[in-house]
Design an enzyme around this catalytic site. Sequence first.
Site, PDB file in Angstrom:
ATOM      1  N   GLN A 180       0.811  -1.212   0.000  1.00  0.00           N
ATOM      2  CA  GLN A 180       0.000   0.000   0.000  1.00  0.00           C
ATOM      3  C   GLN A 180       0.850   1.270   0.000  1.00  0.00           C
ATOM      4  O   GLN A 180       2.046   1.245   0.304  1.00  0.00           O
ATOM      5  CB  GLN A 180      -0.932   0.016   1.212  1.00  0.00           C
ATOM      6  CG  GLN A 180      -2.114  -0.942   1.071  1.00  0.00           C
ATOM      7  CD  GLN A 180      -3.167  -0.705   2.136  1.00  0.00           C
ATOM      8  OE1 GLN A 180      -3.133  -1.318   3.184  1.00  0.00           O
ATOM      9  NE2 GLN A 180      -4.100   0.194   1.863  1.00  0.00           N
ATOM     10  N   HIS A 181       0.178   2.372  -0.345  1.00  0.00           N
ATOM     11  CA  HIS A 181       0.672   3.746  -0.175  1.00  0.00           C
ATOM     12  C   HIS A 181       1.725   4.204  -1.171  1.00  0.00           C
ATOM     13  O   HIS A 181       1.941   5.403  -1.324  1.00  0.00           O
ATOM     14  CB  HIS A 181       1.241   3.978   1.236  1.00  0.00           C
ATOM     15  CG  HIS A 181       0.422   3.449   2.356  1.00  0.00           C
ATOM     16  ND1 HIS A 181      -0.908   3.757   2.508  1.00  0.00           N
ATOM     17  CD2 HIS A 181       0.748   2.623   3.382  1.00  0.00           C
ATOM     18  CE1 HIS A 181      -1.365   3.150   3.590  1.00  0.00           C
ATOM     19  NE2 HIS A 181      -0.393   2.450   4.127  1.00  0.00           N
ATOM     20  N   ASP A 222      -2.296  -5.003   0.313  1.00  0.00           N
ATOM     21  CA  ASP A 222      -1.778  -6.289   0.784  1.00  0.00           C
ATOM     22  C   ASP A 222      -2.494  -6.806   2.026  1.00  0.00           C
ATOM     23  O   ASP A 222      -2.814  -7.999   2.118  1.00  0.00           O
ATOM     24  CB  ASP A 222      -0.266  -6.225   1.007  1.00  0.00           C
ATOM     25  CG  ASP A 222       0.177  -5.030   1.829  1.00  0.00           C
ATOM     26  OD1 ASP A 222      -0.662  -4.261   2.328  1.00  0.00           O
ATOM     27  OD2 ASP A 222       1.414  -4.838   1.953  1.00  0.00           O
TER      28      ASP A 222
END
Length: 480
Positions: free
Chosen positions: A71-72, A241
Amino acid sequence: MALVAGIDSSTQSCKVVIRDAETGALVRFGSAKHPEGTEVNPQAWWDALNIALEEAGGLADVAAAAVGGQQHGLVALDADGEVIRDALLWNDTRSADAAEALIAEYGGGTDGAAEWARMTGSVPVASLTVTKLRWLADAEPENARRVAAVALPHDWLTWKLSGAARLEDLTTDRSEVSGTGYFDTALGEYRYDLLARALRISEELARSIVLPRVLGPREQAGTGDAVRGWGHLVLGPGAGDNAAAALGLGMTTGDVAISIGTSGVVSAVSPRPIQDPSGLIAGFADATGEFLPLAVTLNGSRVLDGAARMLGVDHAGLAGLALAAAPGANGLTLVPYLEGERTPNLPRATGSFVGLSLASMNPNDVARAAVEGLLCGLADGLEAMTAHGVPVNSIQLIGGAARSAAVQQIAPTIFGRDIQVPEPGEYVADGAARQAAWVLSGSDAAPEWTTSAVQTFSAAPTREVREAYAARRHLFAERG
């Protein structure tokens, strides 16, 4: 037999599972490494995916696929769809000052944090994409001016798998976009005003930037690249994830997963959105239509890696040393903020051994302190969740460090609950595969796949260890 592919594009590697769409039985597997570092050219992810797919026997006989991704991470694209600069990963903390600035712009301190929690479900920290965009605007303004679209790692990989050339064909899902910092997780809407704030541009200009279309849990993201011979392939929306892992584990309301990989993550399925102004909990969405509050530490299995290296042993040796020591490690506590920290938000912190004495200056107690410190940090995250009313009926321990005998046996003493450890598996990839099967079936619910065998660990809680850690962590945080 219809086959589906689940892809886990994580920080460290790409893994592909090919499973039977109906039963979930594993048919084939492949993997490839990613480069190290906290900024990576996304092309490396694509190259690794192709290697992993080849090792897994390809996609010629696969009907559907989905991607679970870290992520991110910021993938900034120009008007031609080209990557502007290397992607900044979730664990890149250079945007820590940007996070503080964004909070300050909405009142600062607890007021600013509370406002961000209300607007998006999360308080900005260096991990979130919104802070990386602010860093880009300030540190690399020429690159910032070229931004025509913003994607996350799994968005970009799904787009590449489809062979699409138009930015407007980018897609994402609720779980992934809920970690950007410019999406209202409770309402399910982009906040272009926050995107504009991050990039220091007008909201009108921000609305000209392409953000991926947010898909529902079983909505088709498109089909595979016909040029590569994947035109038959149905693509699922994918997931972040942790949300993919929750789907792979079959988690429902009241289930908690504690994952100890590169990071340490406490996640729980909740029927309602969580807004925590303290920032300890990130109020994300899951991959089924519910919510997935998370408490994330930057320091996961690498705490044990470092301790093993320092003591000159392997992981089995470290576990043996830790289990030979008494609870509390003769008063020695490790505050394991070895690479900064996210929960609590101390991006520039370093770690400390506290309470070192002649009695505790031995390998057994150092090893014990490392395991206890790692688990105490995660227990703080679980405690923050229960304080917000998140139900906890069961705890599953997953990730690479879950295989440690010391982690398995010490965890119930720290969490004060029975701990379930399923057989080691590729839960992110499995969740992506299960989503692919769901999209392929068109059913209202994800397919019921057989879950792996679970081993349960029980032990009496050692509250004094948690109390000692809390006292020393607070002292450390005050000076850190």
